[in-house]
Design a protein around this motif. Structure first.
Motif, PDB file in Angstrom:
ATOM      1  N   ASP A 173       0.118  -7.501  -1.424  1.00 33.64           N
ATOM      2  CA  ASP A 173      -0.455  -7.024  -0.512  1.00 33.64           C
ATOM      3  C   ASP A 173       0.115  -5.681   0.202  1.00 33.64           C
ATOM      4  N   PRO A 175       1.132  -1.849   0.416  1.00 37.43           N
ATOM      5  CA  PRO A 175       0.345  -0.543  -0.171  1.00 37.43           C
ATOM      6  C   PRO A 175       0.872  -0.115  -1.488  1.00 37.43           C
ATOM      7  N   ASP A 176      -0.036   0.242  -2.389  1.00 35.68           N
ATOM      8  CA  ASP A 176       0.250   0.661  -3.728  1.00 35.68           C
ATOM      9  C   ASP A 176      -0.092   2.109  -3.961  1.00 35.68           C
ATOM     10  N   ARG A 181      -3.437   2.242   0.610  1.00 38.77           N
ATOM     11  CA  ARG A 181      -3.941   1.348  -0.613  1.00 38.77           C
ATOM     12  C   ARG A 181      -4.675   2.294  -1.593  1.00 38.77           C
ATOM     13  N   VAL A 185     -10.654  -2.985  -0.788  1.00 35.72           N
ATOM     14  CA  VAL A 185     -10.502  -4.413  -0.069  1.00 35.72           C
ATOM     15  C   VAL A 185     -11.888  -4.798   0.510  1.00 35.72           C
ATOM     16  N   GLU A 202      -7.724   6.500  -2.076  1.00 36.79           N
ATOM     17  CA  GLU A 202      -6.789   6.856  -1.015  1.00 36.79           C
ATOM     18  C   GLU A 202      -7.275   8.363  -0.776  1.00 36.79           C
ATOM     19  N   PHE A 240      -5.009  -0.472   4.583  1.00 41.23           N
ATOM     20  CA  PHE A 240      -4.084  -1.145   4.001  1.00 41.23           C
ATOM     21  C   PHE A 240      -4.973  -2.354   3.497  1.00 41.23           C
ATOM     22  N   TYR A 241      -4.179  -3.194   2.667  1.00 38.95           N
ATOM     23  CA  TYR A 241      -4.842  -4.554   2.083  1.00 38.95           C
ATOM     24  C   TYR A 241      -4.793  -5.471   3.168  1.00 38.95           C
TER      25      TYR A 241
END
Length: 431
Positions: A173, A175-176, A181, A185, A202, A240-241
């Motif tokens: 979960d 941030p990637d 994110r 989602v 993003e 964010f997730y």
């Protein structure tokens, strides 16, 4: 002809049985957006351009909130600093607990109280100890600084998120993207059902957050409306997730802290948690595409929650001020009866406030010294003076902690805590 009730565009569309319902809907949406009493944000989303109208209900709610703020400010200024800090630390603990509970983050009041205690030590004495939710608590305590800055950059938003949520995140979960994110989602409602998909990509997330940052400090919209509209936009973006709810409600508190009293600001998450179905419903209505980006009803719901928080706060502060007045009368009686020194009398009043308003119901020499602006060593003789008078008892050795004695609690009309008495008897350190 329409009645005087201001209704959502979606409701009016569904009530229109004519063959021109779509054209009528588009015309009314355009009229509302372009009205002189409307505050358009200039922020375009798939819902439409976000805007807030000013019907009678919004005006009256705003007036009641501002009048209540004057009363709360007067009440707040009438209480001493020790009681203010006790109230603030308890309120922050409750805010953390309430917002965690809304997001399904497991925490106990003992944990949130410990986090606030560590954060307070860090703020007042530079203590570097760590605690679960400690950084989150520090953010809320920092709202007491009236000049605390609003986020200026996307990095500021990410920094706030990291302090609030990152330690509680599973790896999947986190941030990637570069800051937020990069995947999609689903936003879930209070019953776990998907109600909305957050903004995709993003780049688009970053662009909308930059507009949110500008909106939150804009002079083109009234303070309360822009703060609440910014809150909606953050949750709509969902950058964010996980952890968006806690981050968004902190940002709302931060925005509102620039115009409302700190006691009001620190009661908002708790009030939202108590009325979470209405809160989530407001998002669902605002995200209905038939409402064309109108946030008027979302703003109205949040204003009602602020007003509800104020009403509870006024009642709560009224009770505490009454208790404080009785404690002041008792302090004066004991000062004359026992011939207490001035500083010992001040310390006695602080001890009484701890007993009435603080969850720990005790203090250390350092805390007492900070309250009275005296050194730890100087405080010892006044602690000894109250000890000889039988007005305090010791509840810990390292660090030395003391609180109201059984005798003093009896004079105050406070129920005696047997466990505390037993603990005091075991500790009984000498100073």
């Amino acid at each position: 002809m329409m009645n005087n009730e201001y209704r959502t565009l979606a409701r009016l569309f569904h009530a229109d049985r004519s063959g021109d319902s779509y054209a009528n809907h588009d015309l009314l949406a355009s009229q509302r957006l372009g009205a002189n009493s409307t505050f358009a944000t200039g922020i375009t989303t798939p819902l439409g351009e976000l805007f807030v109208a000013t019907p009678r209900r919004i005006s009256m709610l705003t007036q009641r909130i501002l009048l209540a703020e004057r009363r709360i400010s007067d009440m707040w200024q009438s209480i001493p600093g020790v009681m203010q800090w006790n109230y603030i630390t308890h309120a922050v603990s409750e805010e953390l607990f309430a917002t965690n509970e809304m997001e399904g983050v497991r925490s106990t009041r003992k944990e949130t109280e410990a986090a606030v205690a560590v954060a307070k030590q860090a703020k007042t004495q530079g203590d570097a100890r760590k605690a679960r939710f400690g950084e989150f608590a520090k953010l809320y305590l920092n709202l007491t600084d009236r000049n605390i800055a609003l986020p200026k950059t996307l990095e500021d938003i990410r920094s706030i998120y990291d302090k609030i949520a990152l330690d509680e995140m599973d790896d999947k979960d986190r941030p990637d993207g570069e800051l937020f994110r990069k995947g999609d989602v689903e936003v879930q409602g209070p019953h776990g059902t998907a109600i909305y998909s957050g903004v995709s990509g993003e780049a688009r997330i970053s662009a909308l957050l930059a507009q949110m940052i500008d909106l939150a400090k804009s002079d083109e919209m009234p303070f309360l409306q822009r703060s609440i509209a910014s809150h909606f936009l953050f949750e709509y973006i969902h950058p964010f997730y996980d952890g968006n709810g806690r981050t968004g409600r902190y940002l709302l508190a931060l925005y509102l802290s620039h115009g409302l009293t700190i006691p009001t600001v620190l009661s908002i998450s708790r009030t939202i948690a108590e009325n979470k179905n209405g809160y989530y419903k407001a998002f669902t209505e605002a995200e209905d595409k038939l409402n064309c980006g109108e946030l008027t009803f979302f703003v109205s719901t949040l204003l009602m929650l602020i007003e509800r928080a104020q009403t509870s706060l006024i009642d709560e502060l009224g009770v505490k001020i009454d208790q404080l007045g009785k404690a002041g009368d008792l302090r004066d009686e004991l000062e004359n009866e026992l011939k207490l020194s001035h500083n010992a009398t001040c310390l006695l009043y602080a001890v009484m406030q701890e007993e009435l308003f603080d969850t720990t119901k005790s203090m250390t020499l350092e805390e007492a010294g900070a309250d009275l602006m005296l050194t730890k060593q100087t405080m010892r003789k006044y602690v000894e003076e109250l000890d000889r008078a039988g007005l305090i008892e010791f509840t810990g050795r390292r660090p030395l902690r003391f609180g109201a004695s059984e005798s003093l609690r009896g004079k105050m009309g406070v129920a005696v805590n047997d466990d505390l008495n037993k603990q005091a008897e075991r500790a009984m350190p000498r100073i």
